[in-house]
Scaffold this active site. Structure first.
Site, mmCIF file in Angstrom:
data_model
loop_
_atom_site.group_PDB
_atom_site.id
_atom_site.type_symbol
_atom_site.label_atom_id
_atom_site.label_comp_id
_atom_site.label_asym_id
_atom_site.label_seq_id
_atom_site.Cartn_x
_atom_site.Cartn_y
_atom_site.Cartn_z
ATOM 1 N N ASP A 116 0.857 -1.187 0.000
ATOM 2 C CA ASP A 116 0.000 0.000 0.000
ATOM 3 C C ASP A 116 0.901 1.247 0.000
ATOM 4 O OD1 ASP A 116 -2.196 1.865 0.541
ATOM 5 O OD2 ASP A 116 -3.353 0.081 1.017
ATOM 6 N N HIS A 120 2.119 2.039 -3.216
ATOM 7 C CA HIS A 120 1.193 2.996 -3.833
ATOM 8 C C HIS A 120 1.731 4.426 -3.795
ATOM 9 C CE1 HIS A 120 -2.498 0.098 -3.386
ATOM 10 N NE2 HIS A 120 -1.495 -0.420 -4.055
#
Ligand SMILES: *[C@@H]1O[C@H](CO)[C@@H](O)[C@H](O)[C@H]1NC(C)=O
Length: 397
Positions: A223, A246
């Site tokens: 993430d 991310h």
């Protein structure tokens, strides 16, 4: 003239040196080795109580003190290391590895695995924190449901004057490191390692905190490498390698109607490799009084990044509860300077701002992003700003 014979070191200097060593050991105070409190380095014996007892001694000391974790593997359940301590300089020196229980259900709903709460002047040096999260990720990724949400590996809440250096966080169940309600935190030489497919394993999350510095760290996760939540001010991030993951994200913000803003954020000298985003600002498309202002993204290298530069103010999963999709979060004074590299998609620069509160004073300066051997593009929606120096793709203001 004859060479002068070297003079012996005067004894008063020797005394001075001895005294200094002696005095500094007094100032350093006592060291509490977790093994003396019953911790076992076999990776199997529950050492939680031993760690908490060593902490209690260090915390009760009126002089600076330290907790020492030698080499080996120490199994720990959820533990809260709480204040108010009687000194303001507790060092946790970790030469070994702290292991979460292999059955993720044991800590899966505890919120945090290792939690420092209301402490002042705590340093963590070295160590590996192994969250053993892989089985929980499989549970989540299988889509069958009935998985616990997972624990944050290391959290500091309502704490001041924190230093974290040389720490490795491995395979966290949920977020790796969280700072919430903290002032004056310095993190450096941190390593975060988790699979690119691991859900919700943000590397470092900061919120309701000020004067946080994150330096010289490597973050590979599933993430956000670093996520910046509401109420973050005076955050400095420099020299980070991010990917997979991310990217570095301000937000999600604006989920609730009353929310503290984010301001004075510098993100400098970051390499993003194969990440979903580079530098992102993300808000819900919902009413909110939040804001993002005075942000500098400087000197970033993008290597095959899907959205190298992105502001997304229309976040609304499942299109639920976002009337008109207009975000109330006001984004202003955001500068992108010296951003170079390759985009994995054609739109390398995307400003999708709030229709109600357009982004203002966005600045692009010396940007060069390319897309394979085609033209990279930029896209603007309710965004106002200026381009300076050489900017490619051409700006859409
Ligand atoms: C943000 O930075 C400016 C300029 O350094 C400073 O005046 C202001 O107080 C800072 N804001 C916050 C909330 O600390």
């Amino acid at each position: 003239m004859a060479n002068p014979t070297p003079k012996p070191i005067p004894t008063f200097i020797l005394h001075l040196i001895l005294c200094c060593c002696f005095c500094s050991s007094l100032v350093m105070g006592a060291t509490y080795n977790v093994v003396s409190f019953g911790a076992k380095s076999d990776g199997k014996t529950d050492s939680t109580t031993a760690f908490l007892n060593a902490w209690a001694k260090a915390c009760a000391s009126t002089n600076p003190s330290s907790v020492y974790v030698p080499q080996g593997r120490f199994l720990l359940r959820s533990a809260t290391f709480g204040g108010q301590c009687h000194n303001k300089a507790i060092t946790f020196t970790i030469d070994g590895t702290l292991m979460a229980p292999s059955d993720y259900r044991v800590i899966g709903n505890a919120g945090n695995w290792l939690h420092f709460q209301s402490v002042n002047g705590v340093s963590i040096r070295g160590g590996v924190l192994d969250g053993q999260g892989t089985a929980l990720w499989s549970c989540k990724n299988s889509g069958k449901g009935n998985c616990p949400i997972g624990a944050t590996t290391l959290a500091f809440t309502n704490s001041n004057n924190i230093a974290i250096s040389g720490l490795t966080s491995l395979n966290s169940q949920m977020f790796h490191i969280v700072l919430n309600g903290c002032q004056n935190v310095k993190m450096q030489g941190v390593k975060v390692i988790a699979d690119g497919n691991s859900p919700n394993t943000d590397g470092i999350h900061v919120q309701m905190s000020s004067y946080v510095t994150i330096l010289n760290s490597k973050i590979r996760t599933g993430d956000d490498c670093i996520s910046i939540g509401p109420g973050t001010t005076n955050l400095w991030i420099e020299n980070i390698a991010c990917g997979p993951g991310h990217g570095i994200s301000i937000g999600s913000l604006g989920k609730v109607s009353r929310e503290a803003g984010v301001q004075n954020v510098t993100v400098k000298t970051v390499t993003f490799t194969g990440t979903q985003n580079g530098v992102r600002i993300k808000t819900w498309g919902r009413p909110s009084d939040g804001f993002v202002r005075n942000v500098l993204f400087q000197d970033a290298i993008m290597v095959n990044v899907e959205n190298p530069v992105i502001i997304d103010q229309n976040y609304c999963p499942d299109n639920k509860g976002c009337p008109g999709q207009a975000s109330g979060v006001k984004v202003s004074d955001v500068t992108y300077q010296d951003i170079h590299g390759t985009s994995a998609t054609q739109v390398a620069v995307k400003f999708d701002c709030s229709s109600k509160y357009p982004c203002s004073r966005i600045r692009l300066e010396d940007v060069k992003l390319t897309y394979k051997n085609q033209r990279a593009l930029s896209s603007c929606n309710h965004a106002d700003g200026a381009a300076l120096g050489s900017v490619q793709p051409e700006s859409c203001f």
